[in-house]
Design a protein around this motif. Sequence first.
Motif, PDB file in Angstrom:
ATOM      1  N   PRO A 180       0.744  -1.204   0.151  1.00 35.43           N
ATOM      2  CA  PRO A 180       0.190  -0.166   0.054  1.00 35.43           C
ATOM      3  C   PRO A 180       0.935   1.350  -0.122  1.00 35.43           C
ATOM      4  N   SER A 181       2.019   1.275   0.450  1.00 30.72           N
ATOM      5  CA  SER A 181       2.732   2.435   0.636  1.00 30.72           C
ATOM      6  C   SER A 181       3.387   2.833  -0.786  1.00 30.72           C
ATOM      7  N   ALA A 182       3.870   1.753  -1.524  1.00 30.88           N
ATOM      8  CA  ALA A 182       4.397   1.938  -2.989  1.00 30.88           C
ATOM      9  C   ALA A 182       3.379   1.680  -3.999  1.00 30.88           C
ATOM     10  N   ASP A 183       2.103   1.490  -3.591  1.00 32.73           N
ATOM     11  CA  ASP A 183       1.163   1.244  -4.389  1.00 32.73           C
ATOM     12  C   ASP A 183       1.270   0.392  -5.837  1.00 32.73           C
ATOM     13  N   THR A 184       2.012  -0.551  -5.256  1.00 31.34           N
ATOM     14  CA  THR A 184       2.547  -1.756  -6.402  1.00 31.34           C
ATOM     15  C   THR A 184       2.249  -3.065  -6.039  1.00 31.34           C
ATOM     16  N   TRP A 185       2.139  -3.869  -7.206  1.00 31.11           N
ATOM     17  CA  TRP A 185       1.879  -5.334  -6.976  1.00 31.11           C
ATOM     18  C   TRP A 185       3.151  -6.327  -7.382  1.00 31.11           C
ATOM     19  N   THR A 186       3.310  -7.221  -6.604  1.00 27.52           N
ATOM     20  CA  THR A 186       4.115  -8.296  -6.842  1.00 27.52           C
ATOM     21  C   THR A 186       3.722  -9.677  -6.926  1.00 27.52           C
ATOM     22  N   GLN A 187       4.092 -10.637  -7.977  1.00 24.36           N
ATOM     23  CA  GLN A 187       3.900 -12.253  -7.919  1.00 24.36           C
ATOM     24  C   GLN A 187       4.465 -12.497  -6.955  1.00 24.36           C
ATOM     25  N   LYS A 188       3.922 -13.491  -6.226  1.00 20.58           N
ATOM     26  CA  LYS A 188       4.281 -14.252  -5.248  1.00 20.58           C
ATOM     27  C   LYS A 188       4.243 -15.673  -5.373  1.00 20.58           C
ATOM     28  N   ALA A 189       4.368 -16.579  -4.410  1.00 23.56           N
ATOM     29  CA  ALA A 189       4.596 -17.922  -4.827  1.00 23.56           C
ATOM     30  C   ALA A 189       2.985 -18.366  -4.889  1.00 23.56           C
ATOM     31  N   SER A 190       2.762 -19.098  -5.890  1.00 19.63           N
ATOM     32  CA  SER A 190       1.133 -19.633  -6.343  1.00 19.63           C
ATOM     33  C   SER A 190       0.688 -20.636  -5.148  1.00 19.63           C
ATOM     34  N   LEU A 191      -0.418 -20.656  -5.084  1.00 20.39           N
ATOM     35  CA  LEU A 191      -1.235 -21.588  -4.035  1.00 20.39           C
ATOM     36  C   LEU A 191      -0.786 -22.947  -4.531  1.00 20.39           C
ATOM     37  N   GLY A 192      -0.369 -23.982  -3.635  1.00 22.55           N
ATOM     38  CA  GLY A 192      -0.284 -25.374  -3.911  1.00 22.55           C
ATOM     39  C   GLY A 192      -1.417 -25.961  -4.193  1.00 22.55           C
ATOM     40  N   GLY A 193      -1.537 -27.269  -5.027  1.00 23.18           N
ATOM     41  CA  GLY A 193      -2.575 -27.910  -5.130  1.00 23.18           C
ATOM     42  C   GLY A 193      -3.371 -27.514  -6.477  1.00 23.18           C
ATOM     43  N   TYR A 194      -4.802 -27.603  -6.232  1.00 25.91           N
ATOM     44  CA  TYR A 194      -5.445 -27.299  -7.508  1.00 25.91           C
ATOM     45  C   TYR A 194      -5.641 -25.614  -7.519  1.00 25.91           C
ATOM     46  N   LYS A 195      -5.983 -25.573  -8.833  1.00 26.91           N
ATOM     47  CA  LYS A 195      -6.584 -24.005  -9.153  1.00 26.91           C
ATOM     48  C   LYS A 195      -7.874 -24.108  -8.756  1.00 26.91           C
ATOM     49  N   ARG A 196      -8.431 -22.931  -8.502  1.00 21.55           N
ATOM     50  CA  ARG A 196      -9.813 -22.939  -8.177  1.00 21.55           C
ATOM     51  C   ARG A 196     -10.540 -21.499  -8.240  1.00 21.55           C
ATOM     52  N   LYS A 197     -11.842 -21.574  -8.173  1.00 25.96           N
ATOM     53  CA  LYS A 197     -12.590 -20.316  -8.145  1.00 25.96           C
ATOM     54  C   LYS A 197     -13.604 -20.540  -6.797  1.00 25.96           C
ATOM     55  N   GLY A 198     -14.130 -19.510  -6.224  1.00 30.91           N
ATOM     56  CA  GLY A 198     -15.050 -19.626  -5.156  1.00 30.91           C
ATOM     57  C   GLY A 198     -14.670 -20.336  -4.001  1.00 30.91           C
ATOM     58  N   ALA A 199     -13.432 -20.174  -3.622  1.00 34.35           N
ATOM     59  CA  ALA A 199     -12.667 -20.380  -2.380  1.00 34.35           C
ATOM     60  C   ALA A 199     -13.069 -19.511  -1.092  1.00 34.35           C
ATOM     61  N   VAL A 200     -12.523 -20.169  -0.160  1.00 31.31           N
ATOM     62  CA  VAL A 200     -12.613 -19.215   1.076  1.00 31.31           C
ATOM     63  C   VAL A 200     -11.279 -18.882   1.626  1.00 31.31           C
ATOM     64  N   VAL A 201     -11.098 -17.873   2.537  1.00 32.87           N
ATOM     65  CA  VAL A 201      -9.820 -17.442   3.170  1.00 32.87           C
ATOM     66  C   VAL A 201     -10.073 -16.905   4.466  1.00 32.87           C
ATOM     67  N   PHE A 202      -9.364 -17.561   5.527  1.00 23.75           N
ATOM     68  CA  PHE A 202      -9.680 -16.839   6.843  1.00 23.75           C
ATOM     69  C   PHE A 202      -8.049 -16.914   7.193  1.00 23.75           C
ATOM     70  N   VAL A 203      -7.811 -15.698   8.242  1.00 22.84           N
ATOM     71  CA  VAL A 203      -6.445 -15.099   8.571  1.00 22.84           C
ATOM     72  C   VAL A 203      -6.246 -15.503  10.216  1.00 22.84           C
ATOM     73  N   ILE A 204      -5.405 -16.113  10.492  1.00 25.66           N
ATOM     74  CA  ILE A 204      -5.182 -16.432  12.171  1.00 25.66           C
ATOM     75  C   ILE A 204      -3.822 -16.357  12.351  1.00 25.66           C
ATOM     76  N   ASP A 205      -3.134 -15.234  13.263  1.00 25.85           N
ATOM     77  CA  ASP A 205      -1.853 -15.173  13.439  1.00 25.85           C
ATOM     78  C   ASP A 205      -1.017 -14.950  12.272  1.00 25.85           C
ATOM     79  N   ASP A 206      -1.436 -13.910  11.470  1.00 26.65           N
ATOM     80  CA  ASP A 206      -0.755 -13.735  10.225  1.00 26.65           C
ATOM     81  C   ASP A 206      -0.587 -14.677   9.369  1.00 26.65           C
ATOM     82  N   LEU A 207      -1.272 -15.786   9.424  1.00 24.72           N
ATOM     83  CA  LEU A 207      -1.400 -17.012   8.523  1.00 24.72           C
ATOM     84  C   LEU A 207      -2.442 -16.907   7.784  1.00 24.72           C
TER      85      LEU A 207
END
Length: 344
Positions: A180-207
């Motif tokens: 947010p400070s640089a207003d830039t996007w960087t590609q990171k490691a892709s999700l392991g396993g299957y490609k998908r749409k309509g997934a869910v995500v939740f964050v606990i302890d910065d994971l």
Amino acid sequence: MLNLKQARILNRNAWMLMLLCSAFYSCDKTASTSDDYEGNWARSSDFEGVARTEAVTFTIDNYAYVGTGYKGSDTRLKDFWQFDASTGTWKQKADLPGVERNSAVAFTIGEKGYVGTGYDGVNKLKDFYEYDAANNIWTQKTDFGGTARYDAIGFSVNNEGYIATGFDDNYLKDNWQYNPSADTWTQKASLGGYKRKGAVVFVIDDLAYVCTGINNGDNINDFWVYNGNADEWTEKRKISDANSDEDYDDDYNIVRDNAVAFVMNGKGYVTCGQQSGTISTTWEYTPSTDLWVQRTSFEGTARIGAVAFTLNNVGYVATGNNSTYQFDDCWSFNPTEDQSDDDN
């Protein structure tokens, strides 16, 4: 007078009718029995905007913000509303700039909310906006760095935002980080396993924990956790009965897509969605044991495309749809309270 053959046919038909009635009564009795799982859903203050599905939500301080979505009749939205759980009130805020959309993503970084991607009925989108709640102002930021898409996931960890997975005419598993400070996007490691749409995500302890979703018509059962500091994905136990050598997952039936997730007391919750039909089952995840426990099913109408958020350590589920019906109700969940006798 009946002859012997007619009498036998009559007796046989009567016997078959008795068996059918007995089976119907048994099925009906089983279907009407409420579950005995722990947890209670309570109707909260209805969302004050028009009923909708596939909206987005983010939280800032003690407020939730809900906006965009699809209201039926090929009509999409870009209005936004603020929810104060302490008073049960909704207030309309500034509209999202850009086109109306559904199936976008949202997340919070610090005191700012962010919304991007989605579908406008014709085009997949990649525009991206920042919301300043203190001044009720939206600002357009640098477009999302990946391809235009919808049905992705959005989350934030360690003061960085992420958009991953989704659909751009291809199922996706790529993962992009927003600074947010640089207003830039960087590609990171892709999700392991299957490609998908309509997934869910939740964050606990910065994971960030990612599960459910659909790929080429199949609900998928892999489950991954992302460590942003290490830019590393680690696979967790499957969310279906996939381990024949153990009994911990014998009752697992967590797979689904277009569900919602929220966090309470350091545990993740997944509810609603679809799996060969619309479902309302609720599951609780404990990171320290990597195990799921079923809780009381969502007590509103089963739905897909809802939103979920957490305020003051209470989880909420709102909006969504079932078939052609869009919803404007809002429900809270208490995981340790018994199911109320008067709940539906």
